[in-house]
Motif scaffolding. Structure first.
Motif, PDB file in Angstrom:
ATOM      1  N   UNK A  83       0.832  -1.204   0.000  1.00 51.20           N
ATOM      2  CA  UNK A  83       0.000   0.000   0.000  1.00 51.20           C
ATOM      3  C   UNK A  83       0.869   1.258   0.000  1.00 51.20           C
ATOM      4  N   UNK A  84       1.902   1.265   0.836  1.00 49.07           N
ATOM      5  CA  UNK A  84       2.792   2.426   0.902  1.00 49.07           C
ATOM      6  C   UNK A  84       3.524   2.639  -0.414  1.00 49.07           C
ATOM      7  N   UNK A  85       3.943   1.551  -1.052  1.00 40.90           N
ATOM      8  CA  UNK A  85       4.633   1.668  -2.336  1.00 40.90           C
ATOM      9  C   UNK A  85       3.704   2.231  -3.407  1.00 40.90           C
ATOM     10  N   UNK A  86       2.442   1.811  -3.382  1.00 39.54           N
ATOM     11  CA  UNK A  86       1.479   2.313  -4.350  1.00 39.54           C
ATOM     12  C   UNK A  86       1.252   3.813  -4.147  1.00 39.54           C
ATOM     13  N   UNK A  87       1.063   4.213  -2.901  1.00 36.95           N
ATOM     14  CA  UNK A  87       0.842   5.630  -2.590  1.00 36.95           C
ATOM     15  C   UNK A  87       2.068   6.445  -2.987  1.00 36.95           C
ATOM     16  N   UNK A  88       3.240   5.919  -2.703  1.00 36.23           N
ATOM     17  CA  UNK A  88       4.474   6.619  -3.056  1.00 36.23           C
ATOM     18  C   UNK A  88       4.568   6.807  -4.569  1.00 36.23           C
ATOM     19  N   UNK A  89       4.182   5.787  -5.323  1.00 37.80           N
ATOM     20  CA  UNK A  89       4.215   5.879  -6.781  1.00 37.80           C
ATOM     21  C   UNK A  89       3.273   6.950  -7.303  1.00 37.80           C
ATOM     22  N   UNK A  90       2.090   7.020  -6.728  1.00 41.57           N
ATOM     23  CA  UNK A  90       1.118   8.040  -7.139  1.00 41.57           C
ATOM     24  C   UNK A  90       1.659   9.424  -6.796  1.00 41.57           C
ATOM     25  N   UNK A  91       2.197   9.565  -5.598  1.00 44.50           N
ATOM     26  CA  UNK A  91       2.757  10.859  -5.189  1.00 44.50           C
ATOM     27  C   UNK A  91       3.886  11.296  -6.120  1.00 44.50           C
ATOM     28  N   UNK A  92       4.744  10.358  -6.475  1.00 39.73           N
ATOM     29  CA  UNK A  92       5.860  10.694  -7.369  1.00 39.73           C
ATOM     30  C   UNK A  92       5.354  11.166  -8.728  1.00 39.73           C
ATOM     31  N   UNK A 139      -2.122  15.806  -3.207  1.00 38.44           N
ATOM     32  CA  UNK A 139      -0.906  15.435  -2.477  1.00 38.44           C
ATOM     33  C   UNK A 139      -1.101  15.585  -0.970  1.00 38.44           C
ATOM     34  N   UNK A 140      -1.762  16.652  -0.563  1.00 39.08           N
ATOM     35  CA  UNK A 140      -2.040  16.864   0.863  1.00 39.08           C
ATOM     36  C   UNK A 140      -2.928  15.750   1.416  1.00 39.08           C
ATOM     37  N   UNK A 141      -3.908  15.326   0.633  1.00 35.94           N
ATOM     38  CA  UNK A 141      -4.788  14.234   1.073  1.00 35.94           C
ATOM     39  C   UNK A 141      -4.012  12.937   1.241  1.00 35.94           C
ATOM     40  N   UNK A 142      -3.100  12.654   0.319  1.00 33.03           N
ATOM     41  CA  UNK A 142      -2.271  11.458   0.439  1.00 33.03           C
ATOM     42  C   UNK A 142      -1.418  11.519   1.701  1.00 33.03           C
ATOM     43  N   UNK A 143      -0.872  12.686   1.990  1.00 34.21           N
ATOM     44  CA  UNK A 143      -0.050  12.830   3.193  1.00 34.21           C
ATOM     45  C   UNK A 143      -0.877  12.585   4.448  1.00 34.21           C
ATOM     46  N   UNK A 144      -2.113  13.068   4.454  1.00 33.85           N
ATOM     47  CA  UNK A 144      -2.990  12.840   5.607  1.00 33.85           C
ATOM     48  C   UNK A 144      -3.310  11.358   5.756  1.00 33.85           C
ATOM     49  N   UNK A 145      -3.529  10.677   4.636  1.00 38.60           N
ATOM     50  CA  UNK A 145      -3.806   9.241   4.684  1.00 38.60           C
ATOM     51  C   UNK A 145      -2.659   8.468   5.317  1.00 38.60           C
ATOM     52  N   UNK A 146      -1.461   8.914   5.045  1.00 36.31           N
ATOM     53  CA  UNK A 146      -0.283   8.247   5.591  1.00 36.31           C
ATOM     54  C   UNK A 146       0.067   8.743   6.985  1.00 36.31           C
ATOM     55  N   UNK A 147      -0.639   9.753   7.456  1.00 38.06           N
ATOM     56  CA  UNK A 147      -0.355  10.289   8.781  1.00 38.06           C
ATOM     57  C   UNK A 147       0.912  11.108   8.836  1.00 38.06           C
ATOM     58  N   UNK A 148       1.268  11.734   7.718  1.00 34.02           N
ATOM     59  CA  UNK A 148       2.506  12.506   7.662  1.00 34.02           C
ATOM     60  C   UNK A 148       2.287  13.986   7.874  1.00 34.02           C
ATOM     61  N   UNK A 149       1.130  14.384   8.236  1.00 37.74           N
ATOM     62  CA  UNK A 149       0.899  15.817   8.363  1.00 37.74           C
ATOM     63  C   UNK A 149       0.850  16.230   9.792  1.00 37.74           C
TER      64      UNK A 149
END
Length: 105
Positions: free
Chosen positions: A52-61, A95-105
């Motif tokens: 899941x993290x790899x997929x999210x990272x790919x989308x973010x990139x 991008x902000x939404x993805x960061x919130x999903x990962x708890x990085x905000x």
């Protein structure tokens, strides 16, 4: 439920590496729990989380690449510039939404 891919990619290598399969199961996915180096864990849940993290990272990139492309090609025409900036703003929101999903905000 555990897939054949997860058995091949996760469980079989663990058994070959000397990890101990316990007689307890993960309450989340039903996989057998394992113990290795004193740590008890669910290899399937860890594998799924990593995927899941790899997929999210790919989308973010990809979104960051697109944002960079847009920033490097700002048009001179004011109407086109407004469209460009709206798209850039949407990308930043996603991008902000993805960061919130990962708890990085």
């Amino acid at each position: 439920m555990i897939t054949d891919e997860e058995i091949r990619k996760v469980i079989a290598p663990l058994l070959l590496s000397g990890a101990k399969m316990l007689d307890k199961h993960c309450p989340k996915c039903g996989s057998p729990l394992f113990e290795k180096d004193g740590r008890v864990f669910c290899p399937v849940c860890e594998y799924r989380e990593k995927q899941k993290k790899e997929m999210v990272k790919g989308v973010e990139e990809r979104l960051m690449e697109k944002l960079t492309q847009l920033a490097n090609s700002l048009p001179d025409d004011i109407d086109e510039l407004e469209k460009h900036l709206r798209v850039m703003e949407k990308i930043i929101e996603v991008l902000e939404k993805y960061k919130k999903l990962e708890g990085r905000r």
